[in-house]
Each structure stands twice: as C-alpha cells, then as structure tokens.
Design a protein around this motif. Structure first.
Motif, PDB file in Angstrom:
ATOM      1  N   TYR A 195       0.808  -1.228   0.000  1.00 26.56           N
ATOM      2  CA  TYR A 195       0.000   0.000   0.000  1.00 26.56           C
ATOM      3  C   TYR A 195       0.843   1.282   0.000  1.00 26.56           C
ATOM      4  N   VAL A 196       2.116   1.152  -0.310  1.00 27.03           N
ATOM      5  CA  VAL A 196       2.969   2.342  -0.372  1.00 27.03           C
ATOM      6  C   VAL A 196       2.885   2.905  -1.798  1.00 27.03           C
ATOM      7  N   ALA A 197       2.768   4.238  -1.897  1.00 25.04           N
ATOM      8  CA  ALA A 197       2.710   4.876  -3.221  1.00 25.04           C
ATOM      9  C   ALA A 197       4.063   4.739  -3.913  1.00 25.04           C
ATOM     10  N   SER A 198       4.023   4.511  -5.221  1.00 26.29           N
ATOM     11  CA  SER A 198       5.279   4.185  -5.922  1.00 26.29           C
ATOM     12  C   SER A 198       6.304   5.316  -5.855  1.00 26.29           C
ATOM     13  N   GLU A 214       7.541  -5.610  -4.456  1.00 24.17           N
ATOM     14  CA  GLU A 214       6.187  -6.048  -4.823  1.00 24.17           C
ATOM     15  C   GLU A 214       5.301  -6.271  -3.593  1.00 24.17           C
ATOM     16  N   ALA A 215       5.914  -6.354  -2.422  1.00 22.63           N
ATOM     17  CA  ALA A 215       5.119  -6.475  -1.199  1.00 22.63           C
ATOM     18  C   ALA A 215       4.776  -5.107  -0.623  1.00 22.63           C
ATOM     19  N   LEU A 216       5.364  -4.055  -1.191  1.00 23.46           N
ATOM     20  CA  LEU A 216       5.219  -2.718  -0.608  1.00 23.46           C
ATOM     21  C   LEU A 216       4.514  -1.729  -1.530  1.00 23.46           C
ATOM     22  N   LEU A 217       4.900  -1.732  -2.801  1.00 22.72           N
ATOM     23  CA  LEU A 217       4.444  -0.676  -3.714  1.00 22.72           C
ATOM     24  C   LEU A 217       3.175  -1.077  -4.442  1.00 22.72           C
ATOM     25  N   GLY A 219       1.142   1.084  -7.047  1.00 26.30           N
ATOM     26  CA  GLY A 219       0.653   2.150  -7.931  1.00 26.30           C
ATOM     27  C   GLY A 219       0.908   3.535  -7.374  1.00 26.30           C
ATOM     28  N   LEU A 220       0.466   4.537  -8.139  1.00 24.11           N
ATOM     29  CA  LEU A 220       0.788   5.924  -7.822  1.00 24.11           C
ATOM     30  C   LEU A 220       0.264   6.369  -6.467  1.00 24.11           C
ATOM     31  N   ASP A 221      -0.933   5.883  -6.097  1.00 18.26           N
ATOM     32  CA  ASP A 221      -1.503   6.306  -4.817  1.00 18.26           C
ATOM     33  C   ASP A 221      -1.402   5.212  -3.750  1.00 18.26           C
ATOM     34  N   GLY A 222      -0.783   4.102  -4.080  1.00 20.69           N
ATOM     35  CA  GLY A 222      -0.618   3.016  -3.106  1.00 20.69           C
ATOM     36  C   GLY A 222      -1.871   2.171  -2.915  1.00 20.69           C
ATOM     37  N   LEU A 223      -2.919   2.474  -3.689  1.00 18.64           N
ATOM     38  CA  LEU A 223      -4.206   1.804  -3.436  1.00 18.64           C
ATOM     39  C   LEU A 223      -4.585   0.758  -4.478  1.00 18.64           C
ATOM     40  N   GLU A 224      -3.700   0.516  -5.426  1.00 19.39           N
ATOM     41  CA  GLU A 224      -4.040  -0.383  -6.533  1.00 19.39           C
ATOM     42  C   GLU A 224      -4.489  -1.775  -6.048  1.00 19.39           C
ATOM     43  N   ALA A 225      -3.686  -2.375  -5.201  1.00 13.49           N
ATOM     44  CA  ALA A 225      -4.009  -3.737  -4.739  1.00 13.49           C
ATOM     45  C   ALA A 225      -5.291  -3.732  -3.914  1.00 13.49           C
TER      46      ALA A 225
END
Ligand code: GLN
Length: 287
Positions: A195-198, A214-217, A219-225
């Motif tokens: 959930y970290v923003a890229s 891949e366990a941290l990032l 997408g741009l706002d961290g909300l993609e997953a």
C-alpha cells in the motif's frame, strides 16, 4: 591458558564493541546481542550467562560481518532470518515483507469476526511469510485457510512457517489476488497488501528498501491492490462474510469509500498502537 586464548574477546566485549559500532541504530544493544547469539547459535539468555566466555576468532569474524551488514541498514530480521509475530518465530528472508507488530491488529479484527463461526473458511491474500494465515491458524484449529501468494520465493518461506506453526490446514496457493478463486466462498478474506505509493521516498531512504518492492508498492496512490481486492472480494465472500485489509495511515477514508462503493456494510477502521488508522473491515450481506 594459552596466550592466544587469553587475547580473545569475551562475549561481553563483543556485545560492547557491536553496540558502539551500531550507535546509529536505536536498538544497538539489543541488535548486538541478537547478532552474537545468532553467530554462537544460542539465545539471548546465554549471552548474559556466558558473558565472560571467550569467542573463537572464527565466530568473532562472523560477528563483525553481521555487524557491518546491520550498520549498512539491513533489517535485523533479515540478518538473523527470524521475526517474531503473534509470539511465534517466523522465518523471513529478503523475499518477504517482515511481519510488523501493527499487522497483529488486522489478525485481531479477523479473529473477532470468526468468533461466532464454526469451522470457518479463510483466505489470506498475498500471504508473504504466512504470518497472518499462521496466526489465525494458531487461534482457530478448526479453520481451513487458503494462503495466496504470487511470488514463488515467498511461498517457499510461507511453507516453512506453516510447517512449523500451523494448527489447522493451510493450503498455499500460487496466484494473483482473487484471480482463480471464483469457485470458493469464504467467511473471511484478509490481507496486508502492498500500500505504499510508488513515488514515496521512504522506499529508498528507510530500511524498507531491503524488502521486496512487490510487497510494498501499489501504484501511484498506493491503493491499486486494495482497489482490486475490494472490487473482487464481494463475489468470493459468503453472505455475512468479512473483508479486512491493512492500509497506510492516511488511506483509511479512501478505503472506506471503496468498501461503500462495492456494497460492504458494517465498515469499521481500527487504529494501531501508534494511533494511526491502520486496518479497515466490512461485511457483505445478501448473495
Ligand atoms: N507498513 C509497511 C511500511 O513500513 C508497509 C506494509 C505494506 O505495504 N503492506 O510502510
């Protein structure tokens, strides 16, 4: 005593040396003790009990190498290969997120929901080291748990932790979030997704740079997953089933909105011990 032996450093000397070399580290003393214990293959109690014992040159050299790894910023958990979570020692390496204490809050949220259910069926999405799945399994031997993970290297670590600590069946499945789970219906879907923003500078400036991106990032706002999980979870939950996710301290409002948009009710956000909004859950009613 042979002269060469009397010249050797004691355990206590090496701990002091390590502590002074690690002075940038807020847990310098503890880390020095953990590193010497790791090298000697003993626990921290023995570091005190055997404080005056002499350390062989071979072990001293190994200790020096670990101290310099630590002073380069590598997390202690990766150096000793163990992180405690839910009072259990989890095997970790650089392929999994190191379990954090705040994720115990997420486990608590999930367990509270399971209290009224017999033999619950649970999915832990992006299980990493397997920490969440194992913690739930430890408390609920009657559960059946599917632990899903995309990284093969992480699955190998999860496998070791499940073999060591699971008290209920945990099926490790390679997969990408909910894809491929269409035929299942869960009582609980739980995740500590990235959930970290890229663009977040943290990723290069703090010790999280040693953990898998891949366990941290996300997408741009961290909300993609989280977006993907919330959108897909409704279909994979039984009526009354719960989705519970961890998120960043400033994402709670967005996450609650996503839950609302996808038909969840009883949406609740919990704060971690630092007072940050850290985990949100919601339930699906109807089918
Ligand atoms: N809490 C982690 C951090 O240190 C992030 C974990 C995650 O992305 N799931 O930022």
């Amino acid at each position: 005593m042979r002269p060469s032996e009397s010249a050797r450093n004691s355990v206590a000397n090496l701990v002091r040396l390590g502590e002074s070399l690690l002075r940038e580290d807020s847990n310098a003393r503890l880390d020095a003790e953990l590193l010497i214990a790791h090298v000697l293959g003993c626990d921290r109690v023995a570091v005190y009990r055997d404080a005056e014992k002499k350390v062989s040159p071979h072990h001293e050299q190994a200790f020096c190498e670990l101290v310099s790894l630590r002073s380069s910023g590598r997390p202690i958990a990766q150096i000793i290969g163990i992180q405690e979570f839910w009072s259990l020692p989890f095997v970790v390496d650089e392929n999994v997120l190191i379990p954090r204490p705040e994720t115990e809050l997420l486990v608590d949220l999930g367990l509270a929901h399971l209290r009224s259910l017999d033999a619950p069926v649970i999915a832990d999405m992006g299980t990493g080291s397997g920490a969440i799945a194992v913690a739930i399994s430890h408390e609920r031997p009657d559960a059946t748990i599917l632990a899903v993970e995309r990284s093969i290297a992480a699955l190998a670590i999860a496998q070791r932790n499940c073999a060591r600590h699971a008290r209920s069946p945990i099926y490790l499945v390679r997969g990408n979030w909910l894809a491929g789970l269409r035929n299942y219906q869960f009582d609980l879907i739980i995740a500590n997704p990235p959930y970290v923003a890229s663009g977040d500078a943290l990723i290069n400036t703090t010790s999280i740079r040693f953990e898998p991106k891949e366990a941290l990032l996300s997408g741009l706002d961290g909300l993609e997953a989280i977006r993907e999980l919330v959108a897909g979870a409704g279909q994979a939950l039984k009526s009354g089933g719960m989705l519970a996710v961890e998120h960043g301290y400033n994402q709670a409002m967005h996450v609650r909105t996503l839950f609302q948009q996808h038909g969840f009710c009883d949406i609740v956000t919990e704060r971690d011990l630092a007072g940050h909004e850290r985990a949100t859950s919601g339930r699906i009613t109807g089918s």
